[in-house]
Design a protein around this motif. Structure first.
Motif, PDB file in Angstrom:
ATOM      1  N   ALA A  93       0.786  -0.974   0.250  1.00  0.00           N
ATOM      2  CA  ALA A  93      -0.104  -0.183  -0.107  1.00  0.00           C
ATOM      3  C   ALA A  93       0.554   0.945  -0.008  1.00  0.00           C
ATOM      4  O   ALA A  93       0.319   2.286  -0.370  1.00  0.00           O
ATOM      5  N   GLY A  94       2.506   0.977   0.992  1.00  0.00           N
ATOM      6  CA  GLY A  94       2.978   2.689   1.036  1.00  0.00           C
ATOM      7  C   GLY A  94       3.668   2.538  -0.212  1.00  0.00           C
ATOM      8  O   GLY A  94       4.262   3.620  -0.631  1.00  0.00           O
ATOM      9  N   HIS A  95       3.777   1.772  -1.484  1.00  0.00           N
ATOM     10  CA  HIS A  95       4.417   1.905  -2.445  1.00  0.00           C
ATOM     11  C   HIS A  95       3.340   1.928  -3.570  1.00  0.00           C
ATOM     12  O   HIS A  95       3.350   1.093  -4.909  1.00  0.00           O
ATOM     13  N   ALA A  96       2.577   2.385  -3.140  1.00  0.00           N
ATOM     14  CA  ALA A  96       0.568   1.780  -4.836  1.00  0.00           C
ATOM     15  C   ALA A  96       1.089   2.520  -6.096  1.00  0.00           C
ATOM     16  O   ALA A  96       1.014   1.642  -6.692  1.00  0.00           O
ATOM     17  N   LEU A 100       0.975   0.551  -9.381  1.00  0.00           N
ATOM     18  CA  LEU A 100       0.789   0.833 -10.591  1.00  0.00           C
ATOM     19  C   LEU A 100       0.892   1.545 -11.390  1.00  0.00           C
ATOM     20  O   LEU A 100       0.448   1.335 -12.584  1.00  0.00           O
ATOM     21  N   ASP A 101       1.811   1.966 -11.529  1.00  0.00           N
ATOM     22  CA  ASP A 101       2.970   2.372 -12.834  1.00  0.00           C
ATOM     23  C   ASP A 101       3.591   0.821 -12.906  1.00  0.00           C
ATOM     24  O   ASP A 101       3.811   1.311 -14.577  1.00  0.00           O
ATOM     25  N   ARG A 257      -0.734 -10.863  -7.798  1.00  0.00           N
ATOM     26  CA  ARG A 257      -0.754 -11.284  -9.575  1.00  0.00           C
ATOM     27  C   ARG A 257      -2.467  -9.876  -9.044  1.00  0.00           C
ATOM     28  O   ARG A 257      -2.164  -8.757  -9.644  1.00  0.00           O
ATOM     29  N   TYR A 258      -2.578  -9.908  -7.619  1.00  0.00           N
ATOM     30  CA  TYR A 258      -4.133  -9.633  -8.135  1.00  0.00           C
ATOM     31  C   TYR A 258      -3.810  -8.094  -7.165  1.00  0.00           C
ATOM     32  O   TYR A 258      -4.675  -7.474  -7.178  1.00  0.00           O
ATOM     33  N   VAL A 259      -2.038  -7.710  -6.712  1.00  0.00           N
ATOM     34  CA  VAL A 259      -2.249  -7.043  -5.890  1.00  0.00           C
ATOM     35  C   VAL A 259      -2.578  -5.605  -6.946  1.00  0.00           C
ATOM     36  O   VAL A 259      -2.731  -4.841  -5.760  1.00  0.00           O
ATOM     37  N   PRO A 260      -2.165  -4.970  -7.771  1.00  0.00           N
ATOM     38  CA  PRO A 260      -2.370  -4.204  -8.734  1.00  0.00           C
ATOM     39  C   PRO A 260      -3.685  -3.719  -8.102  1.00  0.00           C
ATOM     40  O   PRO A 260      -4.083  -2.555  -8.084  1.00  0.00           O
TER      41      PRO A 260
END
Length: 263
Positions: A93-96, A100-101, A257-260
């Motif tokens: 979450a801290g490196h979202a 996302l990039d 794979r679902y983290v994004p």
């Protein structure tokens, strides 16, 4: 597309720029705002080792010079594990923005929090060095076992951090749960007390030895202070490595794979 934990860790270790240099820069920038600078990162180890260590030595009737290094080593390596795991819960979450990039190699973010914990451990080295130099129990030969023991600790942190990071991305409450468990585990880890106070054959000793942190601390500290390592510790840590890595590989392959989407 499923991801491989081992392949991602290997890729992160081959490209350490992000998780080593960026973490060091973050810490330097953080403490540069204070007049005392990195001394604030150095202070907790000093207070726990010589302040709390002296107090509990007197409280329990131990020689202070014998108990202070016991306390200091226990605190420093307990903190290495707990800082890594507690911050792993919010690593994704801290490196979202990075995720996302398209930077979806989650081990970069896990290693970043582990690197942060390691830097704090390194900053505590002078304090521990003084405590050991003053200790009548210090065994220089234990320094030869320090690196292998530390690698065992880091190998366990790596698989635990992977599970906590992935689950923490999906369930924000995981971070609070891990923090509560680690706080409770502190009482069952031989830091404020010594392992020989509750032998393995007793009920309290058996309960304490279920705690993984009991063994992760003992494997590093015992050789330095000339204390025997229980056979149970070797077996426990070996099982942890095998079962833990197997579980982490499965969790990472299934859910990374679902983290994004989750963040």
């Amino acid at each position: 597309m499923s991801r491989s934990l081992l392949r991602d860790y290997a890729g992160s270790l081959r490209s350490p720029e992000f998780w080593i240099y960026a973490t060091w820069l973050e810490l330097v920038t953080k403490y540069r705002r204070s007049r005392l600078g990195l001394f604030w990162a150095f202070l907790p180890s000093l207070l726990y080792t010589f302040g709390v260590g002296w107090f509990f030595a007197i409280l329990q009737g131990y020689d202070a010079l014998e108990f202070i290094p016991h306390m200091g080593l226990g605190y420093v390596f307990f903190r290495l594990v707990t800082v890594s795991l507690s911050e792993a819960g919010t690593a994704c979450a801290g490196h979202a923005s990075f995720i996302l990039d398209g930077r979806v190699r989650l081990t970069d973010y896990i290693l970043r929090v582990v690197a942060k914990a390691l830097f704090y451990t390194l900053l505590a080295t002078p304090v521990i060095g003084v405590a050991l130099a003053l200790s009548p129990d210090f065994q220089a030969v234990g320094l030869l076992l320090l690196v292998p023991a530390l690698l065992v600790v880091l190998a366990n942190i790596a698989w635990m951090g992977a599970i906590v990071a992935v689950l923490g991305a999906r369930l924000p409450d995981v971070n609070q749960l891990v923090g509560s468990i680690l706080m409770f585990a502190f009482l069952f880890t031989p830091i404020l007390w010594r392992a020989d106070q509750i032998p393995a054959g007793s009920l309290r000793g058996s309960i304490a030895r279920v705690n993984p942190l009991f063994h992760l601390v003992e494997i590093v500290r015992a050789p330095l202070l000339g204390e025997p390592i229980e056979k149970l510790t070797y077996a426990y840590l070996a099982i942890m490595l095998v079962v833990g890595w197997a579980a982490a590989i499965l969790v990472y392959r299934r859910f990374a794979r679902y983290v994004p989407i989750w963040v």
